[in-house]
Design a protein around this motif. Structure first.
Motif, PDB file in Angstrom:
ATOM      1  N   LEU A   1      36.837  64.374  32.525  1.00 35.27           N
ATOM      2  CA  LEU A   1      36.724  63.128  33.264  1.00 35.27           C
ATOM      3  C   LEU A   1      36.359  61.976  32.328  1.00 35.27           C
ATOM      4  O   LEU A   1      36.921  60.884  32.398  1.00 35.27           O
ATOM      5  CB  LEU A   1      35.633  63.280  34.327  1.00 35.27           C
ATOM      6  CG  LEU A   1      35.951  62.676  35.680  1.00 35.27           C
ATOM      7  CD1 LEU A   1      37.040  63.478  36.347  1.00 35.27           C
ATOM      8  CD2 LEU A   1      34.695  62.676  36.550  1.00 35.27           C
ATOM      9  N   LYS A   2      35.412  62.290  31.422  1.00 39.71           N
ATOM     10  CA  LYS A   2      34.960  61.278  30.465  1.00 39.71           C
ATOM     11  C   LYS A   2      36.138  60.864  29.571  1.00 39.71           C
ATOM     12  O   LYS A   2      36.370  59.681  29.316  1.00 39.71           O
ATOM     13  CB  LYS A   2      33.841  61.892  29.603  1.00 39.71           C
ATOM     14  CG  LYS A   2      32.799  60.889  29.201  1.00 39.71           C
ATOM     15  CD  LYS A   2      31.647  61.585  28.561  1.00 39.71           C
ATOM     16  CE  LYS A   2      31.367  60.885  27.261  1.00 39.71           C
ATOM     17  NZ  LYS A   2      30.647  61.633  26.305  1.00 39.71           N
ATOM     18  N   ASP A   3      36.889  61.892  29.160  1.00 39.23           N
ATOM     19  CA  ASP A   3      38.037  61.663  28.299  1.00 39.23           C
ATOM     20  C   ASP A   3      39.072  60.783  29.012  1.00 39.23           C
ATOM     21  O   ASP A   3      39.595  59.819  28.455  1.00 39.23           O
ATOM     22  CB  ASP A   3      38.638  63.037  27.974  1.00 39.23           C
ATOM     23  CG  ASP A   3      39.523  62.981  26.770  1.00 39.23           C
ATOM     24  OD1 ASP A   3      39.151  62.238  25.848  1.00 39.23           O
ATOM     25  OD2 ASP A   3      40.579  63.643  26.771  1.00 39.23           O
ATOM     26  N   ALA A   4      39.335  61.137  30.299  1.00 34.59           N
ATOM     27  CA  ALA A   4      40.333  60.387  31.079  1.00 34.59           C
ATOM     28  C   ALA A   4      39.884  58.934  31.247  1.00 34.59           C
ATOM     29  O   ALA A   4      40.700  58.010  31.153  1.00 34.59           O
ATOM     30  CB  ALA A   4      40.518  61.043  32.439  1.00 34.59           C
ATOM     31  N   ARG A   5      38.573  58.747  31.466  1.00 32.81           N
ATOM     32  CA  ARG A   5      38.048  57.392  31.663  1.00 32.81           C
ATOM     33  C   ARG A   5      38.241  56.570  30.385  1.00 32.81           C
ATOM     34  O   ARG A   5      38.689  55.431  30.427  1.00 32.81           O
ATOM     35  CB  ARG A   5      36.566  57.483  32.021  1.00 32.81           C
ATOM     36  CG  ARG A   5      35.965  56.184  32.431  1.00 32.81           C
ATOM     37  CD  ARG A   5      34.539  56.361  32.920  1.00 32.81           C
ATOM     38  NE  ARG A   5      33.856  55.081  32.887  1.00 32.81           N
ATOM     39  CZ  ARG A   5      33.182  54.635  31.849  1.00 32.81           C
ATOM     40  NH1 ARG A   5      33.081  55.370  30.766  1.00 32.81           N
ATOM     41  NH2 ARG A   5      32.605  53.448  31.877  1.00 32.81           N
ATOM     42  N   GLU A   6      37.941  57.241  29.241  1.00 32.77           N
ATOM     43  CA  GLU A   6      38.099  56.527  27.971  1.00 32.77           C
ATOM     44  C   GLU A   6      39.559  56.152  27.729  1.00 32.77           C
ATOM     45  O   GLU A   6      39.866  55.071  27.257  1.00 32.77           O
ATOM     46  CB  GLU A   6      37.579  57.387  26.816  1.00 32.77           C
ATOM     47  CG  GLU A   6      36.138  57.034  26.506  1.00 32.77           C
ATOM     48  CD  GLU A   6      35.422  58.095  25.709  1.00 32.77           C
ATOM     49  OE1 GLU A   6      36.089  58.845  24.998  1.00 32.77           O
ATOM     50  OE2 GLU A   6      34.189  58.156  25.834  1.00 32.77           O
TER      51      GLU A   6
ATOM     52  N   LEU B   1      41.808  55.645  29.956  1.00 25.26           N
ATOM     53  CA  LEU B   1      42.155  54.574  30.890  1.00 25.26           C
ATOM     54  C   LEU B   1      41.708  53.217  30.341  1.00 25.26           C
ATOM     55  O   LEU B   1      42.484  52.254  30.311  1.00 25.26           O
ATOM     56  CB  LEU B   1      41.454  54.840  32.223  1.00 25.26           C
ATOM     57  CG  LEU B   1      42.208  54.370  33.453  1.00 25.26           C
ATOM     58  CD1 LEU B   1      43.399  55.277  33.675  1.00 25.26           C
ATOM     59  CD2 LEU B   1      41.291  54.402  34.665  1.00 25.26           C
ATOM     60  N   LEU B   2      40.456  53.188  29.851  1.00 24.99           N
ATOM     61  CA  LEU B   2      39.936  51.941  29.296  1.00 24.99           C
ATOM     62  C   LEU B   2      40.749  51.516  28.085  1.00 24.99           C
ATOM     63  O   LEU B   2      41.109  50.355  27.921  1.00 24.99           O
ATOM     64  CB  LEU B   2      38.470  52.135  28.864  1.00 24.99           C
ATOM     65  CG  LEU B   2      37.456  52.112  29.996  1.00 24.99           C
ATOM     66  CD1 LEU B   2      36.075  52.396  29.458  1.00 24.99           C
ATOM     67  CD2 LEU B   2      37.466  50.743  30.675  1.00 24.99           C
ATOM     68  N   HIS B   3      41.054  52.548  27.253  1.00 24.74           N
ATOM     69  CA  HIS B   3      41.845  52.289  26.056  1.00 24.74           C
ATOM     70  C   HIS B   3      43.210  51.727  26.444  1.00 24.74           C
ATOM     71  O   HIS B   3      43.685  50.749  25.887  1.00 24.74           O
ATOM     72  CB  HIS B   3      41.999  53.616  25.318  1.00 24.74           C
ATOM     73  CG  HIS B   3      42.675  53.495  24.000  1.00 24.74           C
ATOM     74  ND1 HIS B   3      42.132  52.755  22.973  1.00 24.74           N
ATOM     75  CD2 HIS B   3      43.838  53.996  23.537  1.00 24.74           C
ATOM     76  CE1 HIS B   3      42.946  52.830  21.950  1.00 24.74           C
ATOM     77  NE2 HIS B   3      43.986  53.566  22.261  1.00 24.74           N
ATOM     78  N   GLY B   4      43.812  52.351  27.473  1.00 27.18           N
ATOM     79  CA  GLY B   4      45.120  51.903  27.959  1.00 27.18           C
ATOM     80  C   GLY B   4      45.066  50.466  28.436  1.00 27.18           C
ATOM     81  O   GLY B   4      45.956  49.661  28.141  1.00 27.18           O
ATOM     82  N   GLU B   5      43.987  50.126  29.168  1.00 25.99           N
ATOM     83  CA  GLU B   5      43.850  48.755  29.669  1.00 25.99           C
ATOM     84  C   GLU B   5      43.737  47.763  28.522  1.00 25.99           C
ATOM     85  O   GLU B   5      44.343  46.703  28.528  1.00 25.99           O
ATOM     86  CB  GLU B   5      42.604  48.644  30.554  1.00 25.99           C
ATOM     87  CG  GLU B   5      42.884  49.003  31.985  1.00 25.99           C
ATOM     88  CD  GLU B   5      41.627  49.016  32.819  1.00 25.99           C
ATOM     89  OE1 GLU B   5      40.620  48.403  32.411  1.00 25.99           O
ATOM     90  OE2 GLU B   5      41.647  49.661  33.867  1.00 25.99           O
ATOM     91  N   ARG B   6      42.930  48.171  27.510  1.00 27.19           N
ATOM     92  CA  ARG B   6      42.761  47.283  26.348  1.00 27.19           C
ATOM     93  C   ARG B   6      44.098  47.077  25.645  1.00 27.19           C
ATOM     94  O   ARG B   6      44.482  45.980  25.300  1.00 27.19           O
ATOM     95  CB  ARG B   6      41.755  47.897  25.369  1.00 27.19           C
ATOM     96  CG  ARG B   6      40.322  47.460  25.640  1.00 27.19           C
ATOM     97  CD  ARG B   6      39.478  47.654  24.402  1.00 27.19           C
ATOM     98  NE  ARG B   6      39.513  49.006  23.894  1.00 27.19           N
ATOM     99  CZ  ARG B   6      38.681  49.976  24.304  1.00 27.19           C
ATOM    100  NH1 ARG B   6      37.776  49.709  25.199  1.00 27.19           N
ATOM    101  NH2 ARG B   6      38.759  51.183  23.809  1.00 27.19           N
ATOM    102  N   LEU B   7      44.840  48.222  25.489  1.00 26.99           N
ATOM    103  CA  LEU B   7      46.138  48.123  24.812  1.00 26.99           C
ATOM    104  C   LEU B   7      47.096  47.241  25.601  1.00 26.99           C
ATOM    105  O   LEU B   7      47.850  46.445  25.035  1.00 26.99           O
ATOM    106  CB  LEU B   7      46.758  49.504  24.642  1.00 26.99           C
ATOM    107  CG  LEU B   7      46.122  50.384  23.583  1.00 26.99           C
ATOM    108  CD1 LEU B   7      46.852  51.696  23.488  1.00 26.99           C
ATOM    109  CD2 LEU B   7      46.137  49.696  22.229  1.00 26.99           C
ATOM    110  N   ALA B   8      47.047  47.378  26.936  1.00 29.77           N
ATOM    111  CA  ALA B   8      47.945  46.568  27.769  1.00 29.77           C
ATOM    112  C   ALA B   8      47.637  45.085  27.560  1.00 29.77           C
ATOM    113  O   ALA B   8      48.557  44.259  27.445  1.00 29.77           O
ATOM    114  CB  ALA B   8      47.780  46.953  29.229  1.00 29.77           C
ATOM    115  N   ALA B   9      46.332  44.743  27.481  1.00 26.51           N
ATOM    116  CA  ALA B   9      45.952  43.339  27.291  1.00 26.51           C
ATOM    117  C   ALA B   9      46.433  42.836  25.926  1.00 26.51           C
ATOM    118  O   ALA B   9      47.010  41.742  25.819  1.00 26.51           O
ATOM    119  CB  ALA B   9      44.442  43.199  27.397  1.00 26.51           C
ATOM    120  N   ILE B  10      46.243  43.695  24.894  1.00 30.55           N
ATOM    121  CA  ILE B  10      46.693  43.302  23.541  1.00 30.55           C
ATOM    122  C   ILE B  10      48.205  43.126  23.551  1.00 30.55           C
ATOM    123  O   ILE B  10      48.758  42.170  23.005  1.00 30.55           O
ATOM    124  CB  ILE B  10      46.298  44.368  22.499  1.00 30.55           C
ATOM    125  CG1 ILE B  10      44.778  44.456  22.392  1.00 30.55           C
ATOM    126  CG2 ILE B  10      46.907  44.053  21.133  1.00 30.55           C
ATOM    127  CD1 ILE B  10      44.295  45.584  21.499  1.00 30.55           C
TER     128      ILE B  10
END
Ligand SMILES: Nc1ncnc2c1ncn2[C@@H]1O[C@H](COP(=O)(O)OP(=O)(O)OP(=O)(O)O)[C@@H](O)[C@H]1O
Ligand SMILES: [Mg+2]
Length: 455
Positions: A224-229, A231-240
């Protein structure tokens, strides 16, 4: 009878020592949640000279999915002598403990290794084992069930003399089995000891089940922790990615203008002059920037795939042909090994070509002074038929700490790289329901692409 008399009575003495053992056993079960230590503690307690129950014990755990009893551990009396009593002198407070050193000695004992290689398929096992699992009650080698059995594929190779087995039960299910025997003395197993063992086993079953549940919860928590990270990483990448796409879009038009005028300048300036050289540099750098911007824009656009059946071998051959000049310049020797099968995948040939081109060009970049490039195509069945394509080079490999990042957009170690090659390749392969992985071989990097075979 007063207390003093009762303490003189051998039967009461017996009961008292049994109760003390059970108390210490249950305290011990509560002392750890580590499955491995728990298993060692249970078997060591059963075989310890101080318990005076059995000389050897074997533990099997049941895999419910495959309905197999898997040998987990065996402990003999010689290797249970290090059992220590800790936590106070009072029997109600004390418990057993063992050192890590004893655990590893027990684990590497020859008999234990033999047990760990034992797998019993319950459906085709002997009647005795089926009885233990389904009826959840203990059995003895003297039982008629065992005596009548013409062959014994499992018990006899492990226990040559009399033995007994009890089920490990948790939540009304058999989760395993404990087998005991006395190989040194050859003594029979007494009914009293067997009843006592069943009391032990009932507690042990619950403790083992709890420990396994705890491990499962721990794994789920990590996932779960891994998936959350991610997801956050994905969001950051999407913004970049969005920012980069906007920037690329804004830069494109002025760059075209600069490139156009620099080209005109180049034509109007006489060759061999310094100014001609400057203009030439501007033109080539602008075209590099245009290529980079085109890649960024392509990456930020939502990809569309035209699925059709294509031949992976043909795609790789085309890539190799278009890189032939680079191979020659870099002194790179190519080996392409594919058994003569049709390598059909369902996908977009143009995009798949882009994947292999990116991997091949990366390999060439990694071997500026020459080397070997090995491409292979193989079939594998992981539930369904898959094609595995590998691209391997001899360029020294990827530093261990970079593996986490190489598929991230804009990660590059190259002066002129955009860091989009592998990010694009990864996305294309994921869109084709495949996977891409990287690891190092002896001399360089290996990229492995797995794609489903077209029906
Ligand atoms: N075969 C390889 N051997 C060693 N390192 C590699 C190899 N392939 C990729 N890498 C590393 O992974 C990084 C990312 O590769 P990627 O293809 O995404 O970007 P790039 O090659 O740097 O730039 P671009 O492909 O956009 O021109 C590279 O910069 C390099 O450090
Ligand atoms: Mg690249």
């Amino acid at each position: 009878m007063n207390i003093h008399d009762s303490l003189q009575n051998p039967e009461t003495d017996n009961r008292l020592s049994e109760l003390t053992l059970l108390y210490q056993f249950s305290n011990t079960m509560l002392s750890t949640i580590r499955l491995n230590k728990l298993m060692h503690l249970i078997l060591t307690a059963i075989t310890a000279p101080s318990s005076n129950l059995f000389e050897r014990t074997i533990l099997f755990l049941r895999n419910e999915k495959s309905n197999v009893l898997q040998g987990m551990l065996a402990v003999t009396r010689q290797l249970s002598e290090g059992l220590q009593i800790v936590g106070g002198h009072d029997a109600l407070e004390s418990r057993w403990d063992i050192s890590d050193e004893l655990i590893s000695r027990q684990r590497s004992a020859e008999f234990c290794l033999q047990v760990r290689l034992t797998r019993i398929e319950i459906d085709s096992a002997c009647p005795l084992i089926r009885h233990i699992v389904s009826e959840r009650s203990f059995c003895h080698s003297e039982d008629i069930l065992c005596q009548k059995c013409p062959t014994c594929h499992f018990m006899k190779p492990l226990c040559s003399g009399p033995f007994a087995a009890v089920p490990l039960i948790a939540h009304e299910t058999t989760i395993g089995m404990v087998v005991v025997d006395n190989p040194d003395s050859g003594l029979n197993i007494t009914c009293d000891n067997l009843h006592f063992l069943q009391l032990f086993a009932n507690q042990a079953g619950m403790a083992i089940e709890n420990s396994m549940l705890y491990n499962r919860i721990k794994d789920a928590h990590l996932n779960l922790k891994d998936a959350r990270e991610r997801l956050l990483h994905g969001e950051r990448l999407a913004a970049i990615g969005e920012m980069a796409a906007n920037l690329a879009h804004e830069l494109k038009n002025p760059l075209i203008t600069i490139g156009g005028f620099a080209g005109r300048l180049l034509k109007s300036l006489p060759d061999e002059t310094r100014e001609h050289q400057y203009a030439d540099t501007i033109v080539s750098e602008v075209s590099r920037l245009e290529k980079m911007l085109a890649e960024i824009l392509a990456f930020s656009r939502k990809p569309t795939i035209c699925f059709c059946v294509c031949d992976l071998e043909g795609i790789i051959q085309e890539c190799l042909a278009s890189c032939a000049a680079t191979f020659e310049d870099h002194n790179i020797k190519i080996t392409f090994s594919s058994k003569a099968q049709p390598w059909k995948v369902s996908g977009d040939a143009h995009q798949l070509k882009q994947v292999f081109l990116n991997l091949i060009l990366n390999a060439c970049d990694a071997m500026p002074d020459g080397g070997k490039l090995l491409l292979t195509l193989e079939r594998t069945s992981l539930g369904k038929e898959m094609i595995v394509a590998t691209v391997e080079d001899t360029g020294g490999g990827i530093p261990e700490h970079m593996f986490q990042q190489i598929f991230n957009p804009f990660f590059t170690t190259k002066h002129h790289g955009t860091g989009l090659g592998l990010a694009i390749a990864n996305r294309i392969i994921l869109n084709h329901f495949g996977s891409i992985e990287a690891h190092n071989s002896g001399q360089g990097a290996v990229f492995k692409i797995t794609l489903p075979l077209a029906k």
